[in-house]
Scaffold this active site. Structure first.
Site, short mmCIF file in Angstrom:
data_model
loop_
_atom_site.label_atom_id
_atom_site.label_comp_id
_atom_site.label_asym_id
_atom_site.label_seq_id
_atom_site.Cartn_x
_atom_site.Cartn_y
_atom_site.Cartn_z
N GLN A 12 0.61 -1.24 -0.12
CA GLN A 12 0.08 0.11 0.00
C GLN A 12 0.86 1.14 -0.05
O GLN A 12 0.66 2.25 -0.74
CB GLN A 12 -0.97 0.12 1.33
CG GLN A 12 -0.37 -0.27 2.40
CD GLN A 12 -1.48 -0.48 3.58
OE1 GLN A 12 -2.86 -0.59 3.32
NE2 GLN A 12 -1.06 -0.52 4.83
N TYR A 125 7.59 -9.53 15.39
CA TYR A 125 7.50 -8.66 14.20
C TYR A 125 8.37 -7.38 14.53
O TYR A 125 9.36 -6.80 13.87
CB TYR A 125 6.05 -8.08 13.95
CG TYR A 125 6.08 -6.93 13.20
CD1 TYR A 125 6.46 -7.09 11.82
CD2 TYR A 125 5.47 -5.56 13.78
CE1 TYR A 125 6.03 -5.83 11.00
CE2 TYR A 125 5.44 -4.69 12.94
CZ TYR A 125 5.83 -4.69 11.51
OH TYR A 125 5.66 -3.36 10.66
#
Length: 292
Positions: A12, A125
């Site tokens: 994106q 993460y």
């Protein structure tokens, strides 16, 4: 005009960067078919072949919860590959702009995180993204690491706004976490900031910066705003109740920072402008989504 190598072109942010960087230089877009970050040896080859003056990395492993069960994949994409990018960029004399995340912090503060504040990621993460930051700093002095947060956009993969619109069209009631606070960030505003900052990258300006839209919200606040704006634009919605819940009521494999608002002062000083408010970005994104 610089020769710019853009990686992560299908995401994106990457899709927006293809447009915003056009005024900055000659942009060469490279996707997974040419460079696979899970097989990072190909990185040196593409940089030696193209010899860019600036490398912009918007590629990332972003599946926060999935990273808990496959940390090696997260490290390969978010840690090892950016380090190899940095080594290759330094070898050809190129600068490197890399997107990082608020998840390098533990969220235990109650005031915006500055770039110099201690990191302490809560999950796989965040640890993988921090590893990428550290590898870049060690290998390529001419770098700009731009931490951001809560990114969403009309293009690319799914995100919170698209998920809320889908659920809002299916359900009358939606429960959303209200005790995690951050700054929603439209991918186009982030891409515009990267295009603005790219010409400023130098030995004097190199380092770590923060960029999000201004203002703060909880996920609950964000969801309420999404439905208000979407309804005003004519999106088909069934939802009529948004219920605030706690993080404990919505357990996930990965722990998330409860407060991840980032200080924007350093970036504002560099660019001379303050980021737009997140609500402005949200409405513009929804208008954009309607046109796709």
């Amino acid at each position: 005009m610089k020769r710019i190598l853009l990686l992560g072109v299908t995401g994106q942010v990457g899709q927006e960067l293809q447009h915003t960087l056009a005024a900055v230089g000659d942009v060469i877009c490279v996707g997974r078919d040419q460079v696979n970050f899970e097989q990072p040896d190909s990185i040196h080859q593409i940089i030696e072949e193209l010899h860019p003056q600036l490398v912009i990395n918007s590629a990332a492993y972003t599946a926060v919860d999935k990273a808990e069960s496959e940390p090696d994949a997260a490290i390969a994409v978010n840690g090892t590959a950016p380090g190899m990018l940095a080594i290759a960029a330094e070898q050809v004399g190129a600068g490197l702009i890399h997107i990082s995340t608020d998840y390098v912090f533990d969220g235990r503060r109650s005031s915006p995180y500055q770039e110099i504040d201690a990191t302490n990621p809560l999950g796989a993460y965040g640890r993988s993204k921090l590893a990428g930051e550290e590898a870049i700093r060690a290998a390529c002095p001419l770098h700009l690491i731009l931490r951001t947060a809560w990114v969403y956009g009309a293009r690319g993969h799914g995100n919170f706004v698209k998920t809320m619109l889908r659920l809002g069209a299916e359900r009358e009631e939606i429960r959303v976490v209200a005790d995690q606070i951050g700054s929603p960030t439209w991918s186009r505003h982030l891409a515009e900031a990267i295009a603005d900052v790219a010409p400023h990258l130098s030995a004097e300006t190199a380092g770590t910066y923060h960029y999000t839209n201004s203002g703060v919200a909880s996920w609950y606040d964000f969801a309420v705003a999404i439905f208000e704006e979407a309804r005003s634009l004519g999106f088909p919605l069934k939802v009529d109740r948004v219920v605030p819940i706690t993080t404990a009521e919505y357990p996930t494999p990965a722990s998330r920072p409860a407060f991840s608002v980032l200080s924007l002062q350093k970036t504002t000083d560099l660019l001379g402008t303050h980021p737009p408010h997140w609500r402005q970005g949200l409405r513009q994104m929804l208008v954009d989504l309607r046109s796709i």
